[in-house]
Design a protein around this motif. Structure first.
Motif, short mmCIF file in Angstrom:
data_model
loop_
_atom_site.label_atom_id
_atom_site.label_comp_id
_atom_site.label_asym_id
_atom_site.label_seq_id
_atom_site.Cartn_x
_atom_site.Cartn_y
_atom_site.Cartn_z
N VAL A 44 0.84 -1.20 0.00
CA VAL A 44 0.00 0.00 0.00
C VAL A 44 0.87 1.25 0.00
O VAL A 44 1.89 1.31 0.69
CB VAL A 44 -0.93 0.02 1.24
CG1 VAL A 44 -1.80 1.27 1.25
CG2 VAL A 44 -1.81 -1.24 1.26
N GLY A 45 0.47 2.24 -0.78
CA GLY A 45 1.10 3.55 -0.74
C GLY A 45 0.10 4.56 -0.22
O GLY A 45 -1.07 4.57 -0.63
N ALA A 46 0.51 5.40 0.71
CA ALA A 46 -0.36 6.41 1.32
C ALA A 46 0.33 7.77 1.22
O ALA A 46 1.45 7.93 1.74
CB ALA A 46 -0.66 6.06 2.77
N PHE A 47 -0.33 8.74 0.58
CA PHE A 47 0.32 10.02 0.29
C PHE A 47 -0.65 11.19 0.44
O PHE A 47 -1.85 11.05 0.22
CB PHE A 47 0.85 10.04 -1.15
CG PHE A 47 1.78 8.91 -1.48
CD1 PHE A 47 3.13 8.99 -1.22
CD2 PHE A 47 1.28 7.74 -2.07
CE1 PHE A 47 3.98 7.95 -1.53
CE2 PHE A 47 2.13 6.69 -2.38
CZ PHE A 47 3.49 6.79 -2.11
N VAL A 48 -0.09 12.34 0.79
CA VAL A 48 -0.77 13.63 0.68
C VAL A 48 0.24 14.63 0.12
O VAL A 48 1.45 14.36 0.11
CB VAL A 48 -1.30 14.13 2.04
CG1 VAL A 48 -2.41 13.21 2.57
CG2 VAL A 48 -0.17 14.25 3.06
N ARG A 98 -4.56 17.51 -1.12
CA ARG A 98 -4.72 16.35 -2.02
C ARG A 98 -4.28 15.09 -1.29
O ARG A 98 -3.36 15.14 -0.47
CB ARG A 98 -3.89 16.52 -3.29
CG ARG A 98 -4.27 17.73 -4.14
CD ARG A 98 -3.51 17.71 -5.46
NE ARG A 98 -2.08 17.82 -5.26
CZ ARG A 98 -1.17 17.16 -5.98
NH1 ARG A 98 -1.56 16.31 -6.92
NH2 ARG A 98 0.12 17.33 -5.75
N ALA A 99 -4.93 13.97 -1.64
CA ALA A 99 -4.58 12.69 -1.01
C ALA A 99 -4.59 11.59 -2.08
O ALA A 99 -5.31 11.68 -3.07
CB ALA A 99 -5.57 12.35 0.11
N ARG A 100 -3.79 10.57 -1.82
CA ARG A 100 -3.68 9.48 -2.78
C ARG A 100 -3.39 8.18 -2.05
O ARG A 100 -2.63 8.17 -1.07
CB ARG A 100 -2.54 9.77 -3.77
CG ARG A 100 -2.27 8.68 -4.79
CD ARG A 100 -1.09 9.05 -5.67
NE ARG A 100 -0.82 8.03 -6.67
CZ ARG A 100 0.22 8.06 -7.51
NH1 ARG A 100 1.07 9.08 -7.46
NH2 ARG A 100 0.39 7.10 -8.40
N VAL A 101 -4.00 7.09 -2.51
CA VAL A 101 -3.67 5.77 -1.99
C VAL A 101 -3.51 4.82 -3.17
O VAL A 101 -4.27 4.89 -4.15
CB VAL A 101 -4.75 5.25 -1.02
CG1 VAL A 101 -6.11 5.09 -1.70
CG2 VAL A 101 -4.33 3.93 -0.37
N SER A 102 -2.50 3.97 -3.12
CA SER A 102 -2.27 2.97 -4.16
C SER A 102 -2.16 1.61 -3.50
O SER A 102 -1.67 1.48 -2.38
CB SER A 102 -1.00 3.28 -4.96
OG SER A 102 0.15 3.23 -4.12
N LEU A 103 -2.62 0.58 -4.22
CA LEU A 103 -2.57 -0.79 -3.71
C LEU A 103 -2.12 -1.73 -4.81
O LEU A 103 -2.54 -1.57 -5.97
CB LEU A 103 -3.95 -1.24 -3.19
CG LEU A 103 -4.57 -0.39 -2.09
CD1 LEU A 103 -5.62 0.54 -2.69
CD2 LEU A 103 -5.21 -1.27 -1.02
N ARG A 104 -1.28 -2.71 -4.45
CA ARG A 104 -0.81 -3.71 -5.39
C ARG A 104 -0.93 -5.08 -4.72
O ARG A 104 -0.39 -5.29 -3.62
CB ARG A 104 0.65 -3.44 -5.78
CG ARG A 104 0.88 -2.06 -6.38
CD ARG A 104 2.32 -1.89 -6.86
NE ARG A 104 3.30 -1.99 -5.79
CZ ARG A 104 3.63 -0.99 -4.98
NH1 ARG A 104 3.04 0.19 -5.11
NH2 ARG A 104 4.55 -1.15 -4.04
#
Length: 315
Positions: A44-48, A98-104
């Motif tokens: 998981v990637g968690a970003f702002v 801004r916020a972002r989440v990525s999942l693999r």
């Protein structure tokens, strides 16, 4: 306790596009559209963003704890990820807009053999990228489909060599005997050349219309049916023969494969946009043949709509 990351600082200031963590190891639950909720090990990637140039950093641990809380709550879907991103922004106390989440992770799908009645498992990689900013919420779903591609040019050249061998072995002035021709076709002389084929990969990034469920298996099925020769799992001799027949009846350049997928996804009214990259990892060359396509937009010039999911990074 002091939190020096959020204090004003004397270092050079600046607004940062994304700050956070990547490769967080967490379990997730995902229903790919068949009602079977699978548990998977995800990265998981968690970003702002950091929109305050005089602030040194963000509250990273809050992103981790929120991701842990929300992703354990229920299976992944668009409303869950949008709620998580809104919680990300609230947790930063005005530092981010801004916020972002990525999942693999991998999805396991049971696939039937072509003829024998056996079945086996295929692991399809899943990539999810969700963002929340002033333009609203956006989610992209990505995967890869592996298939076999037989080169049409090589097939034509091989047929020519077989014709030439036939002409050498059978006198044009002599009558043909059915048994002799049948035996010749079953010998090595009847297949003096074979077209080159290769394992090929289609990488997809799809954005569904608002409210559409993330039916990943239906998307994979549509792409595999368009290509015609997806790789197999359990294989007996009758399955291998059926696969050889499918390849012989289905030669394609990477341009052909890209257009097939483009037409198949254009016809799906639950898909708002997509990008696909095809790689034919040739046995003839040490390099790949590549084609890319995206959703047809009537009245608009074709352009390179770069996906939020960087397809080339997920090899």
């Amino acid at each position: 306790m002091p939190d020096v990351a959020t204090h004003a600082h004397l270092h050079p200031g600046g607004v940062l596009d994304w700050v956070g963590m990547d490769g967080i190891e967490m379990p997730v639950h995902f229903d790919a559209g068949n009602g079977d909720v699978q548990r998977a090990s995800a990265k998981v990637g968690a970003f702002v963003d950091l929109g305050q140039p005089d602030r040194r950093g963000i509250h990273m641990s809050r992103l981790y704890l929120l991701a842990d809380e929300y992703l354990a709550a229920r299976p992944l879907d668009a409303p869950l990820l949008e709620s998580l991103l809104r919680a990300f922004l609230v947790s930063q106390q005005g530092l981010a807009r801004r916020a972002r989440v990525s999942l693999r992770f991998d999805l396991l799908v049971r696939r039937a053999a072509l003829r024998s009645g056996h079945a086996g498992w295929r692991a399809y990689p899943v990539f999810i990228d969700a963002r929340l900013d002033s333009d609203g919420f956006r989610l992209e779903l990505g995967t890869e489909v592996t298939y076999s591609s037989t080169c049409p040019a090589s097939a034509a050249l091989s047929r020519q060599l077989i014709q030439q061998q036939f002409a050498r072995d059978f006198d044009a002035a002599a009558p043909l005997e059915h048994a002799a021709v049948l035996a010749w076709l079953g010998s090595e002389r009847g297949i003096v050349a074979t077209p080159h084929a290769q394992r090929s990969v289609a990488r997809l990034a799809v954005r569904f219309v608002d409210g559409a469920p993330l039916k990943l298996i239906a998307l994979i099925d549509r792409v595999e049916q368009a290509l015609g020769t997806p790789v197999q799992t359990a294989v007996k001799r009758e399955d291998e023969q059926a696969f050889a027949r499918a390849n012989g009846a289905n030669p394609m350049f990477c341009e052909d494969a890209a257009r097939r997928i483009q037409h198949a996804l254009d016809d799906d009214d639950t898909i708002a946009d997509f990008h696909v990259r095809l790689e034919h990892r040739e046995s003839l060359h040490p390099h790949d043949a590549v084609a890319q396509a995206s959703k047809s937009m009537p009245g608009k010039a074709r352009r390179d709509r770069r996906s939020a999911i960087e397809l080339a990074d997920h090899v």
